[in-house]
Scaffold this motif. Structure first.
Motif, short mmCIF file in Angstrom:
data_model
loop_
_atom_site.label_atom_id
_atom_site.label_comp_id
_atom_site.label_asym_id
_atom_site.label_seq_id
_atom_site.Cartn_x
_atom_site.Cartn_y
_atom_site.Cartn_z
N PHE A 222 -20.41 7.61 -30.77
CA PHE A 222 -21.68 8.34 -30.66
C PHE A 222 -22.29 8.03 -29.30
CE2 PHE A 222 -26.37 8.28 -31.22
CZ PHE A 222 -26.55 9.65 -31.40
N ASP A 223 -22.65 9.07 -28.55
CA ASP A 223 -23.19 8.93 -27.20
C ASP A 223 -24.71 9.03 -27.27
OD1 ASP A 223 -23.94 9.13 -24.53
OD2 ASP A 223 -22.19 10.32 -23.97
N LEU A 224 -25.38 7.88 -27.27
CA LEU A 224 -26.84 7.87 -27.39
C LEU A 224 -27.51 8.51 -26.17
CD1 LEU A 224 -29.34 6.97 -29.00
CD2 LEU A 224 -29.21 4.77 -27.79
N GLU A 225 -26.97 8.24 -24.99
CA GLU A 225 -27.55 8.82 -23.78
C GLU A 225 -27.45 10.34 -23.82
OE1 GLU A 225 -27.16 8.48 -18.89
OE2 GLU A 225 -25.94 7.20 -20.19
N GLN A 226 -26.33 10.87 -24.29
CA GLN A 226 -26.17 12.32 -24.40
C GLN A 226 -27.14 12.89 -25.44
OE1 GLN A 226 -24.17 14.42 -22.47
NE2 GLN A 226 -25.43 15.96 -23.49
N PHE A 227 -27.33 12.17 -26.52
CA PHE A 227 -28.29 12.61 -27.53
C PHE A 227 -29.68 12.77 -26.92
CE2 PHE A 227 -31.60 11.18 -30.56
CZ PHE A 227 -31.58 12.27 -31.42
N HIS A 228 -30.08 11.79 -26.12
CA HIS A 228 -31.39 11.88 -25.48
C HIS A 228 -31.46 13.07 -24.53
CE1 HIS A 228 -31.80 7.29 -26.30
NE2 HIS A 228 -32.21 8.02 -27.32
N ARG A 229 -30.40 13.29 -23.78
CA ARG A 229 -30.40 14.46 -22.87
C ARG A 229 -30.53 15.74 -23.67
NH1 ARG A 229 -26.51 11.57 -19.73
NH2 ARG A 229 -24.82 12.54 -20.90
N ASP A 230 -29.82 15.82 -24.78
CA ASP A 230 -29.85 17.04 -25.59
C ASP A 230 -31.25 17.28 -26.18
OD1 ASP A 230 -27.20 17.48 -25.05
OD2 ASP A 230 -26.48 16.64 -26.95
N VAL A 231 -31.91 16.21 -26.61
CA VAL A 231 -33.26 16.36 -27.15
C VAL A 231 -34.23 16.82 -26.08
CG1 VAL A 231 -35.21 15.14 -28.17
CG2 VAL A 231 -32.91 14.70 -29.01
N LEU A 232 -34.11 16.24 -24.88
CA LEU A 232 -35.08 16.50 -23.82
C LEU A 232 -34.81 17.78 -23.06
CD1 LEU A 232 -35.44 12.87 -22.42
CD2 LEU A 232 -37.10 14.11 -23.80
N ASP A 233 -33.55 18.13 -22.85
CA ASP A 233 -33.22 19.23 -21.96
C ASP A 233 -33.61 20.60 -22.51
OD1 ASP A 233 -32.29 17.53 -20.06
OD2 ASP A 233 -30.17 17.97 -20.32
N GLY A 234 -33.76 20.72 -23.82
CA GLY A 234 -34.15 22.00 -24.39
C GLY A 234 -35.63 22.29 -24.30
N GLY A 235 -36.41 21.31 -23.82
CA GLY A 235 -37.84 21.51 -23.73
C GLY A 235 -38.53 21.37 -25.07
N ALA A 236 -39.84 21.54 -25.07
CA ALA A 236 -40.62 21.44 -26.30
C ALA A 236 -40.23 22.56 -27.26
CB ALA A 236 -42.11 21.51 -25.99
N LEU A 237 -39.89 22.18 -28.49
CA LEU A 237 -39.40 23.15 -29.47
C LEU A 237 -40.06 22.91 -30.83
CD1 LEU A 237 -35.55 22.92 -28.83
CD2 LEU A 237 -37.10 24.67 -27.96
N ARG A 238 -40.09 23.96 -31.63
CA ARG A 238 -40.36 23.78 -33.04
C ARG A 238 -39.29 22.83 -33.61
NH1 ARG A 238 -43.28 27.55 -35.99
NH2 ARG A 238 -41.87 27.18 -37.74
N ILE A 239 -39.64 22.04 -34.59
CA ILE A 239 -38.67 21.11 -35.18
C ILE A 239 -37.51 21.86 -35.82
CG2 ILE A 239 -38.35 19.46 -37.05
CD1 ILE A 239 -39.55 18.24 -34.52
N ASP A 240 -37.80 23.00 -36.46
CA ASP A 240 -36.69 23.74 -37.06
C ASP A 240 -35.72 24.26 -35.99
OD1 ASP A 240 -38.31 25.83 -36.09
OD2 ASP A 240 -38.83 26.57 -38.10
N HIS A 241 -36.25 24.64 -34.82
CA HIS A 241 -35.42 25.09 -33.72
C HIS A 241 -34.63 23.92 -33.13
CE1 HIS A 241 -35.24 27.67 -29.76
NE2 HIS A 241 -34.05 27.33 -30.21
N LEU A 242 -35.27 22.76 -32.97
CA LEU A 242 -34.57 21.58 -32.46
C LEU A 242 -33.42 21.19 -33.38
CD1 LEU A 242 -34.55 19.20 -30.38
CD2 LEU A 242 -35.96 17.95 -32.03
N ARG A 243 -33.68 21.21 -34.66
CA ARG A 243 -32.64 20.86 -35.64
C ARG A 243 -31.45 21.82 -35.52
NH1 ARG A 243 -35.65 21.41 -39.84
NH2 ARG A 243 -36.44 19.28 -39.88
N GLU A 244 -31.75 23.10 -35.43
CA GLU A 244 -30.68 24.10 -35.29
C GLU A 244 -29.92 23.92 -33.98
OE1 GLU A 244 -30.55 28.83 -34.32
OE2 GLU A 244 -32.01 28.16 -35.81
N ARG A 245 -30.66 23.64 -32.90
CA ARG A 245 -30.04 23.52 -31.58
C ARG A 245 -29.08 22.34 -31.51
NH1 ARG A 245 -31.21 25.07 -26.18
NH2 ARG A 245 -30.85 23.42 -24.65
N LEU A 246 -29.45 21.20 -32.14
CA LEU A 246 -28.62 20.01 -32.04
C LEU A 246 -27.58 19.89 -33.13
CD1 LEU A 246 -30.86 19.28 -29.96
CD2 LEU A 246 -30.66 16.92 -30.76
N LEU A 247 -27.85 20.47 -34.30
CA LEU A 247 -26.91 20.33 -35.41
C LEU A 247 -26.09 21.58 -35.66
CD1 LEU A 247 -29.14 18.40 -37.99
CD2 LEU A 247 -27.45 17.47 -36.39
N GLY A 248 -26.55 22.72 -35.11
CA GLY A 248 -25.82 23.95 -35.30
C GLY A 248 -26.12 24.64 -36.61
#
Length: 557
Positions: free
Chosen positions: A531-557
């Motif tokens: 598990f790449d923690l640094e990549q996880f942080h990039r993925d959370v931050l790089d999409g910008g401010a999002l609704r939580i439902d959108h963030l969940r979809e973006r990171l989990l598919g």
């Protein structure tokens, strides 16, 4: 053919044209002498702009370019939320303890440049014409009064009190003439500035008089907003379909878990004392405090600078322009607390952390290390500055105008936990402070939901078991269980009652981010990869401010 980014750019241009305060907040020069229109007509015009922009974005929601589709989806959702709020008439009662047009009008002066005579001319012009935004705001509140939509009496009273301070002898504006002289302003201009301060304080005093005489008598005494308004606010601030009853129950479980861990850390600080005694010790021991506000600001600045130095290139990759974050003391008179202000779009004005300390001189430090990481780095500063630096993949509207506390405050609270995981709370007192920060946010969940929805206090609760929520009970919780000084606890509860669902966004957002991280770790384990923690942080931050439902979809598919 236009695309979502072009629609976004046009929308930002129109927002900046209509809102000189937005231009100032983003460090865009040229309109710092002007005011926004807060009248009912202006609010309706904003709704028209949101509708027009929403229609222009619709064809791009399924764009083959995922950056374009992302831009369209994010801004469309944001506009939909604005439109729902306008349709419900929320702007007609937008008066509260911490975040409303009055505080926006007052606080804009903290962001204005004071380094040149030209900058002071803009300040002078805004002071001299402050009656304009106040008149428009008053007209909107009057429209609300006619429609039976008035903020609760407690909120009206708080703004009256804040306005009295701003208009009175302790107003921060009275320090402006000396500051202007230090910036090289000539005496004739200082005289004009002094006259504009008299004009401004008079206008604010009249506004306070109107609130007290005309609005306060018709303001409802019931603080709670009820389930419908609360659910709409939760959707706006968190962006998820919350089960409010389940969230309330989870808040109690989380609060109990954190308090158990705090008790264990308290024994490390003083084996012979209970948790309350340890808090008293950390609050009263001069060795555990900065001796003055200036020393406190220097302490926080040092912690942030050291965090940037140690984490850059190891856990995060920071461009040079993102490394600077300043620590500032806010003028007296506002609500107590700490907050972050974004850098200017070109990063000429760095990101900044602000503290409103009230009348404190010595400042206890045990909770402030965690707060520094939350508001500064790697909390809000890293989060906001990352977005501001991603013009290649995020639309301008997304970078500048879209904000979800569930995402934003969730990340900042997660950042506190991350710094604990990385070993940055080197003293038990500081780790105790971090846990206290999380207990504070968990207490917010139960207090905010309990107050607004009238939910019962459980029989096994640590305070007022089996009781009923009310203002004083809530203050007791934030003071005793949330571990805040009583004046801060009182200010906090006023905030919750005037800003429903915002306070739960911290813990609820962190809960969502941790759940996503856990799911991705489980996937990595199942797939037998690291598990790449640094990549996880990039993925959370790089999409910008999002609704939580959108963030969940973006990171989990």
């Amino acid at each position: 053919m236009t695309d979502a980014f072009a629609v976004s750019d046009a929308y930002v241009d129109e927002v900046l044209a209509r809102s000189p305060l937005a231009a100032t907040s983003f460090g865009i020069p040229g309109r710092d002498h002007l005011w926004d229109d807060f009248s009912p007509v202006a609010h309706d015009a904003w709704a028209d702009l949101w509708q027009t922009t929403r229609r222009a974005l619709a064809p791009h929601l399924d764009d083959a370019d995922h950056h374009q589709a992302h831009a369209a989806r994010v801004l469309s959702a944001n506009l939909d939320e604005h439109l729902a709020s306008h349709a419900a008439g929320d702007h007609l009662r937008d008066l509260n303890h911490l975040a409303c047009p009055f505080t926006e009008i007052r606080d804009i002066f903290d962001l204005m440049d004071r380094s040149t005579p030209a900058a002071w001319r803009a300040i002078t012009a805004r002071l001299a014409t402050i009656d304009q935004p106040l008149a428009g705001y008053r007209a909107t509140l009057e429209r609300g009064r006619e429609a039976g939509r008035v903020a609760a009496a407690r909120q009206v009273r708080s703004v009256v009190e804040q306005a009295r301070v701003l208009a009175g002898p302790s107003s921060s504006w009275h320090a402006y003439p000396d500051a202007a002289r230090e910036a090289g302003v000539d005496e004739a201009a200082v005289t004009t500035l002094s006259a504009s301060i008299v004009t401004a304080t008079t206008a604010v005093a009249r506004f306070a008089d109107w609130l007290e005489a005309d609005l306060f008598p018709v303001a409802p005494t019931v603080d709670a907003v009820g389930p419908d308004r609360y659910a709409r606010a939760a959707d706006r601030y968190i962006g998820d379909d919350l089960d409010l009853a389940e969230t309330y129950d989870w808040g109690w479980r989380e609060l109990a878990r954190i308090r158990e861990e705090m008790e264990a850390v308290a024994l490390r600080i003083d084996p012979g004392a209970d948790m309350a005694a340890v808090v008293e010790q950390l609050e009263s021991d001069p060795a555990e405090a900065a001796p003055s506000p200036a020393d406190f600001a220097a302490f926080v600045q040092q912690r942030l600078d050291e965090a940037v130095h140690q984490l850059d290139g190891v856990h995060f990759d920071l461009p040079g322009k993102m490394k600077a974050v300043t620590v500032n003391l806010a003028p007296a008179g506002g609500a107590l607390g700490a907050w972050y202000i974004n850098p200017s779009e070109d990063f000429v004005r760095p990101g900044s952390v602000w503290y409103s300390l009230g009348d404190k001189q010595a400042v206890p430090l045990w909770q402030e290390v965690s707060t520094a990481y939350h508001e500064g780095f790697p909390g809000h500063h890293l989060q906001v500055a990352t977005v501001m630096d991603r013009a290649d993949v995020l639309s301008r509207a997304h970078r500048m105008l879209v904000w979800y506390p569930g995402y934003g405050e969730g990340w900042a609270l997660y950042a506190e936990r991350l710094m604990d995981e990385l070993g940055f709370f080197e003293r038990p007192a500081y780790r105790f402070g971090m846990l206290a920060s999380h207990a504070f946010r968990a207490a917010r969940v139960v207090v905010d939901l309990g107050l607004h929805l009238g939910l019962p206090i459980p029989d096994d609760a640590p305070l007022h078991p089996g009781g009923t929520w009310g203002f004083e009970v809530a203050v007791d919780y934030m003071h005793v269980v949330g571990l805040q000084p009583r004046d801060v606890a009182t200010s906090e509860v006023k905030r919750y009652l005037g800003w429903p669902a915002q306070a739960i966004s911290y813990k609820v957002g962190e809960r969502a981010i941790l759940a996503i991280r856990d799911e991705l770790r489980d996937r990595a384990r199942r797939e037998q990869v690291d598990f790449d923690l640094e990549q996880f942080h990039r993925d959370v931050l790089d999409g910008g401010a999002l609704r939580i439902d959108h963030l969940r979809e973006r990171l989990l598919g």
